[in-house]
Design a protein around this motif. Structure first.
Motif, PDB file in Angstrom:
ATOM      1  N   ASN A  68     -10.279 -14.787   0.213  1.00  0.00           N
ATOM      2  CA  ASN A  68     -11.653 -14.510  -0.191  1.00  0.00           C
ATOM      3  C   ASN A  68     -12.053 -13.100   0.253  1.00  0.00           C
ATOM      4  OD1 ASN A  68     -14.828 -14.917   1.003  1.00  0.00           O
ATOM      5  ND2 ASN A  68     -14.453 -15.445  -1.136  1.00  0.00           N
ATOM      6  N   ALA A  69     -11.632 -12.729   1.472  1.00  0.00           N
ATOM      7  CA  ALA A  69     -11.925 -11.387   1.982  1.00  0.00           C
ATOM      8  C   ALA A  69     -11.209 -10.326   1.152  1.00  0.00           C
ATOM      9  CB  ALA A  69     -11.512 -11.287   3.448  1.00  0.00           C
ATOM     10  N   LEU A  70      -9.939 -10.561   0.815  1.00  0.00           N
ATOM     11  CA  LEU A  70      -9.207  -9.605  -0.011  1.00  0.00           C
ATOM     12  C   LEU A  70      -9.860  -9.451  -1.381  1.00  0.00           C
ATOM     13  CD1 LEU A  70      -5.480 -10.465   0.793  1.00  0.00           C
ATOM     14  CD2 LEU A  70      -6.638  -8.304   1.272  1.00  0.00           C
ATOM     15  N   ASN A  71     -10.273 -10.562  -1.965  1.00  0.00           N
ATOM     16  CA  ASN A  71     -10.905 -10.497  -3.279  1.00  0.00           C
ATOM     17  C   ASN A  71     -12.212  -9.713  -3.235  1.00  0.00           C
ATOM     18  OD1 ASN A  71      -8.887 -11.878  -4.640  1.00  0.00           O
ATOM     19  ND2 ASN A  71      -9.876 -13.872  -4.450  1.00  0.00           N
ATOM     20  N   LYS A  72     -12.956  -9.841  -2.133  1.00  0.00           N
ATOM     21  CA  LYS A  72     -14.174  -9.042  -1.977  1.00  0.00           C
ATOM     22  C   LYS A  72     -13.849  -7.554  -2.069  1.00  0.00           C
ATOM     23  CE  LYS A  72     -16.901 -11.945   1.185  1.00  0.00           C
ATOM     24  NZ  LYS A  72     -17.492 -11.980   2.549  1.00  0.00           N
ATOM     25  N   GLY A  73     -12.784  -7.165  -1.368  1.00  0.00           N
ATOM     26  CA  GLY A  73     -12.404  -5.765  -1.368  1.00  0.00           C
ATOM     27  C   GLY A  73     -11.929  -5.293  -2.730  1.00  0.00           C
ATOM     28  N   ILE A  74     -11.114  -6.109  -3.393  1.00  0.00           N
ATOM     29  CA  ILE A  74     -10.568  -5.723  -4.698  1.00  0.00           C
ATOM     30  C   ILE A  74     -11.686  -5.568  -5.723  1.00  0.00           C
ATOM     31  CG2 ILE A  74      -9.101  -6.498  -6.611  1.00  0.00           C
ATOM     32  CD1 ILE A  74      -7.413  -7.941  -4.368  1.00  0.00           C
ATOM     33  N   LYS A  75     -12.657  -6.465  -5.691  1.00  0.00           N
ATOM     34  CA  LYS A  75     -13.768  -6.388  -6.650  1.00  0.00           C
ATOM     35  C   LYS A  75     -14.560  -5.106  -6.502  1.00  0.00           C
ATOM     36  CE  LYS A  75     -14.436 -11.409  -6.951  1.00  0.00           C
ATOM     37  NZ  LYS A  75     -15.295 -12.546  -6.519  1.00  0.00           N
ATOM     38  N   ARG A  76     -14.571  -4.545  -5.307  1.00  0.00           N
ATOM     39  CA  ARG A  76     -15.351  -3.331  -5.046  1.00  0.00           C
ATOM     40  C   ARG A  76     -14.508  -2.061  -5.115  1.00  0.00           C
ATOM     41  NH1 ARG A  76     -17.450  -7.670  -2.708  1.00  0.00           N
ATOM     42  NH2 ARG A  76     -19.706  -7.833  -2.332  1.00  0.00           N
ATOM     43  N   ALA A  77     -13.197  -2.215  -5.252  1.00  0.00           N
ATOM     44  CA  ALA A  77     -12.308  -1.052  -5.266  1.00  0.00           C
ATOM     45  C   ALA A  77     -12.502  -0.231  -6.535  1.00  0.00           C
ATOM     46  CB  ALA A  77     -10.859  -1.516  -5.158  1.00  0.00           C
ATOM     47  N   THR A  78     -12.396   1.070  -6.397  1.00  0.00           N
ATOM     48  CA  THR A  78     -12.520   1.979  -7.541  1.00  0.00           C
ATOM     49  C   THR A  78     -11.266   2.818  -7.736  1.00  0.00           C
ATOM     50  OG1 THR A  78     -13.533   3.732  -6.215  1.00  0.00           O
ATOM     51  CG2 THR A  78     -15.019   2.113  -7.213  1.00  0.00           C
ATOM     52  N   GLY A  79     -10.251   2.649  -6.903  1.00  0.00           N
ATOM     53  CA  GLY A  79      -9.032   3.435  -7.014  1.00  0.00           C
ATOM     54  C   GLY A  79      -8.161   3.008  -8.180  1.00  0.00           C
ATOM     55  N   ASP A  80      -7.230   3.869  -8.545  1.00  0.00           N
ATOM     56  CA  ASP A  80      -6.262   3.544  -9.595  1.00  0.00           C
ATOM     57  C   ASP A  80      -5.238   2.538  -9.090  1.00  0.00           C
ATOM     58  OD1 ASP A  80      -7.137   5.663 -11.558  1.00  0.00           O
ATOM     59  OD2 ASP A  80      -6.594   6.931  -9.853  1.00  0.00           O
ATOM     60  N   VAL A  81      -4.893   2.640  -7.804  1.00  0.00           N
ATOM     61  CA  VAL A  81      -3.873   1.793  -7.187  1.00  0.00           C
ATOM     62  C   VAL A  81      -4.468   1.123  -5.967  1.00  0.00           C
ATOM     63  CG1 VAL A  81      -1.630   1.773  -6.007  1.00  0.00           C
ATOM     64  CG2 VAL A  81      -1.974   3.249  -8.000  1.00  0.00           C
ATOM     65  N   ILE A  82      -4.154  -0.165  -5.795  1.00  0.00           N
ATOM     66  CA  ILE A  82      -4.651  -0.930  -4.649  1.00  0.00           C
ATOM     67  C   ILE A  82      -3.491  -1.308  -3.742  1.00  0.00           C
ATOM     68  CG2 ILE A  82      -5.734  -3.107  -3.934  1.00  0.00           C
ATOM     69  CD1 ILE A  82      -7.427  -2.964  -6.470  1.00  0.00           C
ATOM     70  N   GLY A  83      -3.671  -1.061  -2.451  1.00  0.00           N
ATOM     71  CA  GLY A  83      -2.698  -1.462  -1.441  1.00  0.00           C
ATOM     72  C   GLY A  83      -3.401  -2.185  -0.307  1.00  0.00           C
ATOM     73  N   ILE A  84      -2.648  -2.996   0.423  1.00  0.00           N
ATOM     74  CA  ILE A  84      -3.209  -3.788   1.519  1.00  0.00           C
ATOM     75  C   ILE A  84      -2.532  -3.401   2.825  1.00  0.00           C
ATOM     76  CG2 ILE A  84      -3.415  -6.127   2.463  1.00  0.00           C
ATOM     77  CD1 ILE A  84      -3.411  -7.080  -0.513  1.00  0.00           C
ATOM     78  N   LEU A  85      -3.337  -3.149   3.838  1.00  0.00           N
ATOM     79  CA  LEU A  85      -2.834  -2.915   5.189  1.00  0.00           C
ATOM     80  C   LEU A  85      -3.640  -3.799   6.129  1.00  0.00           C
ATOM     81  CD1 LEU A  85      -0.732  -1.050   6.640  1.00  0.00           C
ATOM     82  CD2 LEU A  85      -2.697   0.316   7.368  1.00  0.00           C
ATOM     83  N   HIS A  86      -3.015  -4.859   6.619  1.00  0.00           N
ATOM     84  CA  HIS A  86      -3.729  -5.788   7.493  1.00  0.00           C
ATOM     85  C   HIS A  86      -4.012  -5.142   8.850  1.00  0.00           C
ATOM     86  CE1 HIS A  86      -3.550  -8.927   4.598  1.00  0.00           C
ATOM     87  NE2 HIS A  86      -2.233  -9.049   4.634  1.00  0.00           N
ATOM     88  N   SER A  87      -4.922  -5.729   9.582  1.00  0.00           N
ATOM     89  CA  SER A  87      -5.432  -5.089  10.799  1.00  0.00           C
ATOM     90  C   SER A  87      -4.412  -5.011  11.926  1.00  0.00           C
ATOM     91  CB  SER A  87      -6.690  -5.825  11.285  1.00  0.00           C
ATOM     92  OG  SER A  87      -6.381  -7.159  11.654  1.00  0.00           O
ATOM     93  N   ASP A  88      -3.328  -5.764  11.837  1.00  0.00           N
ATOM     94  CA  ASP A  88      -2.247  -5.694  12.823  1.00  0.00           C
ATOM     95  C   ASP A  88      -1.220  -4.629  12.475  1.00  0.00           C
ATOM     96  OD1 ASP A  88      -2.730  -7.450  14.905  1.00  0.00           O
ATOM     97  OD2 ASP A  88      -1.923  -9.181  13.856  1.00  0.00           O
ATOM     98  N   ASP A  89      -1.348  -4.024  11.303  1.00  0.00           N
ATOM     99  CA  ASP A  89      -0.243  -3.269  10.738  1.00  0.00           C
ATOM    100  C   ASP A  89      -0.514  -1.770  10.665  1.00  0.00           C
ATOM    101  OD1 ASP A  89       0.646  -5.851  10.423  1.00  0.00           O
ATOM    102  OD2 ASP A  89       0.121  -5.949   8.308  1.00  0.00           O
ATOM    103  N   LEU A  90       0.555  -1.009  10.379  1.00  0.00           N
ATOM    104  CA  LEU A  90       0.467   0.442  10.278  1.00  0.00           C
ATOM    105  C   LEU A  90       1.332   0.910   9.113  1.00  0.00           C
ATOM    106  CD1 LEU A  90       1.252  -0.337  13.544  1.00  0.00           C
ATOM    107  CD2 LEU A  90       0.360   1.957  13.805  1.00  0.00           C
ATOM    108  N   PHE A  91       0.933   2.019   8.510  1.00  0.00           N
ATOM    109  CA  PHE A  91       1.827   2.672   7.569  1.00  0.00           C
ATOM    110  C   PHE A  91       3.041   3.195   8.329  1.00  0.00           C
ATOM    111  CE2 PHE A  91      -2.145   3.386   5.009  1.00  0.00           C
ATOM    112  CZ  PHE A  91      -1.756   2.577   3.940  1.00  0.00           C
ATOM    113  N   PHE A  92       4.169   3.246   7.649  1.00  0.00           N
ATOM    114  CA  PHE A  92       5.402   3.653   8.327  1.00  0.00           C
ATOM    115  C   PHE A  92       5.346   5.110   8.762  1.00  0.00           C
ATOM    116  CE2 PHE A  92       9.838   5.016   8.574  1.00  0.00           C
ATOM    117  CZ  PHE A  92      10.356   4.029   9.399  1.00  0.00           C
TER     118      PHE A  92
END
Length: 252
Positions: A68-92
């Motif tokens: 439900n939280a992810l869907n909230k974010g996706i509905k409001r996203a305006t970018g061409d591409v959507i990616g997910i980074l959870h709060s425990d995680d980091l980009f490489f």
């Protein structure tokens, strides 16, 4: 090209700052950062506030679960591409998004997926499990193959055309939507053979007491998409075993 990166969080004051820093340090400069907090009360909100100038949209309110939280974010996203980074995680790395963007542009992809690492919860320099992917063949899905979900970047138009996360699943909706994408021949998928994420071990579906529930949801999803039932589920689980041994055989 514009990226929308979505982080969902609930009571993770210990690790959320590293996640926020990881997004803010990307050298790709066209990023919309969306943070969806479930109403944390452990200091998470105060930590997020420190980075508010770098965050495009911040919502803190009670939700109905992670999808439900992810869907909230996706509905409001305006970018061409959507990616997910959870709060425990980091980009490489600091150029992860730049590299992913090049793949989208070079191959005119709808979806790009890559490799991921699981690291120690306290010491992110210790690789505990690796999750490699490979070039896609549809029959792989029958034998439990699926990329690590946080290595998948998807055009926003894919969500608009084929739907959001199915909130009827409480722990395995990422598997359902991944199958929805990978079984669809109209979605152009490209494998990027690089590491893109470091995930701390100990997420919602990695604790042993929730594996039974996850397996039940996985099996229901497998049947929904007409795969091989318990054989697909067995293969999906079995593929995880060597992922824990590979870091011991080779330094990543």
């Amino acid at each position: 090209m514009k990226f929308s990166i979505i982080t969902i969080v609930y009571n993770n004051a210990n690790h959320i700052e590293q996640c926020l820093q990881s997004v803010c340090s990307q050298d790709f400069n066209n990023v919309e950062y969306i943070v969806i907090d479930g109403g944390s009360n452990d200091g998470t909100q105060q930590m997020v506030e420190k980075y508010k100038s770098k965050i495009s949209l911040y919502i803190s309110e009670k939700d109905n679960g992670l999808y439900n939280a992810l869907n909230k974010g996706i509905k409001r996203a305006t970018g061409d591409v959507i990616g997910i980074l959870h709060s425990d995680d980091l980009f490489f790395s600091e150029n992860t998004l730049s590299e992913v963007a090049k793949i989208f542009e070079t191959f005119d992809a709808d979806l790009v997926y890559a490799n991921g690492q699981y690291v120690d919860k306290q010491d992110i320099t210790k690789v505990k499990r690796i999750y490699p992917a490979k070039s896609f063949k549809k029959y792989y899905l029958k034998f439990g193959w699926i990329p690590l979900h946080t290595t998948i970047y998807v055009k926003r138009k894919v969500f608009e055309k084929y739907g959001l996360y199915d909130e009827n699943y409480s722990i395995a909706s990422d598997y359902e939507i991944s199958l929805r994408w990978f079984l669809n021949d109209e979605i152009k998928k490209v494998f990027f053979n690089q590491w893109v994420v470091k995930m701390r071990l100990g997420g919602k579906s990695t604790s042993m007491n929730l594996q039974k529930k996850k397996s039940a949801e996985d099996l229901a999803i497998i049947k929904k998409y007409g795969l091989l039932g318990r054989l697909t589920l067995f293969c999906k689980i079995a593929q995880k075993i060597p992922q824990y041994f590979l870091p011991k055989l080779k330094k990543y």
